[in-house]
Design an enzyme around this catalytic site. Structure first.
Site, PDB file in Angstrom:
ATOM      1  N   HIS A   1     -18.353  -9.815  -2.299  1.00 29.81           N
ATOM      2  CA  HIS A   1     -18.344 -11.272  -1.438  1.00 29.81           C
ATOM      3  C   HIS A   1     -18.995 -10.919  -0.089  1.00 29.81           C
ATOM      4  CE1 HIS A   1     -14.419 -10.204  -0.497  1.00 29.81           C
ATOM      5  NE2 HIS A   1     -14.312 -11.141   0.571  1.00 29.81           N
TER       6      HIS A   1
ATOM      7  N   SER B   1       2.171   4.658  -4.365  1.00 29.80           N
ATOM      8  CA  SER B   1       1.037   4.059  -3.567  1.00 29.80           C
ATOM      9  C   SER B   1       1.521   3.788  -2.175  1.00 29.80           C
ATOM     10  CB  SER B   1       0.870   2.878  -4.294  1.00 29.80           C
ATOM     11  OG  SER B   1      -0.246   1.985  -3.704  1.00 29.80           O
TER      12      SER B   1
ATOM     13  N   ARG C   1       7.466  -6.317  -9.043  1.00 29.37           N
ATOM     14  CA  ARG C   1       8.032  -6.720  -7.923  1.00 29.37           C
ATOM     15  C   ARG C   1       7.141  -7.237  -7.033  1.00 29.37           C
ATOM     16  NH1 ARG C   1      10.766  -4.823  -3.076  1.00 29.37           N
ATOM     17  NH2 ARG C   1      12.798  -5.835  -2.864  1.00 29.37           N
TER      18      ARG C   1
ATOM     19  N   HIS D   1     -13.273  13.805   5.283  1.00 28.66           N
ATOM     20  CA  HIS D   1     -13.841  14.022   4.081  1.00 28.66           C
ATOM     21  C   HIS D   1     -13.992  15.576   3.738  1.00 28.66           C
ATOM     22  CE1 HIS D   1     -15.900  10.300   2.515  1.00 28.66           C
ATOM     23  NE2 HIS D   1     -15.543   9.877   3.685  1.00 28.66           N
TER      24      HIS D   1
ATOM     25  N   HIS E   1      -4.993   4.353   3.183  1.00 27.97           N
ATOM     26  CA  HIS E   1      -4.571   4.137   1.734  1.00 27.97           C
ATOM     27  C   HIS E   1      -4.468   5.356   1.024  1.00 27.97           C
ATOM     28  CE1 HIS E   1      -5.368   3.021  -2.431  1.00 27.97           C
ATOM     29  NE2 HIS E   1      -4.476   2.611  -2.346  1.00 27.97           N
TER      30      HIS E   1
ATOM     31  N   HIS F   1      -0.491   0.918   8.230  1.00 27.26           N
ATOM     32  CA  HIS F   1      -1.284   0.074   9.402  1.00 27.26           C
ATOM     33  C   HIS F   1      -0.548   0.655  10.712  1.00 27.26           C
ATOM     34  CE1 HIS F   1      -3.144  -2.615   6.467  1.00 27.26           C
ATOM     35  NE2 HIS F   1      -1.856  -2.806   5.826  1.00 27.26           N
TER      36      HIS F   1
ATOM     37  N   VAL G   1      -1.569   7.854  -6.237  1.00 27.44           N
ATOM     38  CA  VAL G   1      -1.708   8.391  -7.395  1.00 27.44           C
ATOM     39  C   VAL G   1      -0.647   7.976  -8.463  1.00 27.44           C
ATOM     40  CG1 VAL G   1      -2.416  10.702  -6.257  1.00 27.44           C
ATOM     41  CG2 VAL G   1      -0.115  10.170  -6.282  1.00 27.44           C
ATOM     42  N   ARG G   2      -1.513   8.015  -9.796  1.00 33.50           N
ATOM     43  CA  ARG G   2      -0.750   7.238 -10.888  1.00 33.50           C
ATOM     44  C   ARG G   2      -0.944   7.749 -12.298  1.00 33.50           C
ATOM     45  NH1 ARG G   2      -5.030   4.439  -8.781  1.00 33.50           N
ATOM     46  NH2 ARG G   2      -6.593   3.975 -10.231  1.00 33.50           N
TER      47      ARG G   2
END
Length: 302
Positions: free
Chosen positions: A177, A94, A262, A147, A108, A98, A111-112
């Protein structure tokens, strides 16, 4: 269904972290990543790499983690309650970048791979991830390039894949929100296993391998764009939206915190400087207003 090879996934993720670090260091030209290896008391660990104070990147963090435990946390079973109580393995890369210049977007990628296991039952596994872009001052050519590259990552897997995961990204990276998107989207997928292991893993690799191709040309195009205090102030204000999303909605952040991960590594995604301002909105007709009017609206960028 093809045989699961979690060691191949882990080897790919470690190599991906290395390659992205190298690419970002070369793009920055000054700063270098510092590595912090860590162990998790509940099982597993990882290596966190952070680059700060660079010529281009104010802060860049790239995590690899491989953790396991006797039970999935609530964030992982909210969508799939049938998996509650299963032991798990979770591994992934991950990253959040910035940049210093407000004309370079924040980016950002993730991949997991998850495996949920229970004695007497077949393991349940899935892939997830994607990448998305968060501009402060938008440029249509940058959005189109982002894209188009995302679409290229999807094309070998079927013409329906990019529209499906592009829409999922638009819906996921949305601040309910605030009633606004976090940025211009990209790709987001989760619970991917219907293609079988080999094809699903190949898709994850394609997404990971396309990240630098999507991002670095934008960085090069905008890195020398002049800016002043006004643009910097707006960038810091908009970074607040990034913080809000990561702390309120992001599944990866919630999973890490709920699973005893962590904290320093989980929260390295947050920007080093940020501002909030009460009930503020940009003046009509300004470049800042254009971000809201043109770029923070889900649309077909290609």
């Amino acid at each position: 269904m093809s045989e699961i090879d979690s060691e191949a996934v882990k080897a790919y993720l470690l190599d991906l972290q290395d390659r992205i670090c190298t690419g970002l260091e070369q793009a920055d030209g000054e700063a270098r990543f510092q590595e912090d290896a860590w162990d998790r008391s509940g099982g597993g660990g990882g290596r966190s790499r952070v680059m700060a104070g660079g010529a281009v990147f104010e802060q860049a963090g790239i995590n690899f983690s491989h953790v396991f435990g006797p039970g999935l946390p609530p964030s992982a079973t909210a969508q799939r309650p049938e998996l509650a109580g299963r032991g798990f393995q979770a591994m992934g890369v991950s990253l959040v970048i910035h940049p210093k210049n407000p004309y370079i977007p924040t980016s950002h990628a993730n991949v997991r791979f998850f495996i949920a296991e229970k004695e007497g039952s077949a393991p349940v596994w899935w892939f997830g991830g994607g990448f998305d872009l968060t501009p402060y001052y938008g440029f249509e050519e940058d959005c189109e390039h982002w894209h188009l590259t995302a679409k290229s990552a999807c094309e070998p897997f079927g013409e329906e894949v990019y529209p499906r995961f592009k829409q999922w990204c638009d819906e996921y990276f949305y601040l309910k929100h605030r009633d606004e998107p976090r940025g211009i989207g990209g790709l987001f997928f989760d619970d991917l296993n219907e293609w079988g292991f080999e094809r699903s893993f190949a898709y994850q690799r394609s997404v990971g391998d396309h990240y630098l191709d999507a991002y670095l040309p934008i960085v090069e195009r905008r890195r020398y764009h002049p800016y002043g205090e006004r643009e910097r102030d707006f960038q810091l204000y908009r970074r607040g939206r990034y913080v809000e999303f990561n702390l309120v909605y992001d599944r990866g952040t919630l999973f890490g915190l709920q699973s005893g991960g962590r904290t320093e590594s989980i929260l390295m995604s947050l920007p080093p400087l940020v501002k909030w301002r009460y009930n503020w909105s940009p003046e009509p007709g300004t470049p800042e207003a254009r971000l809201y009017e043109v770029f923070l609206k889900p649309r077909d960028w290609i």
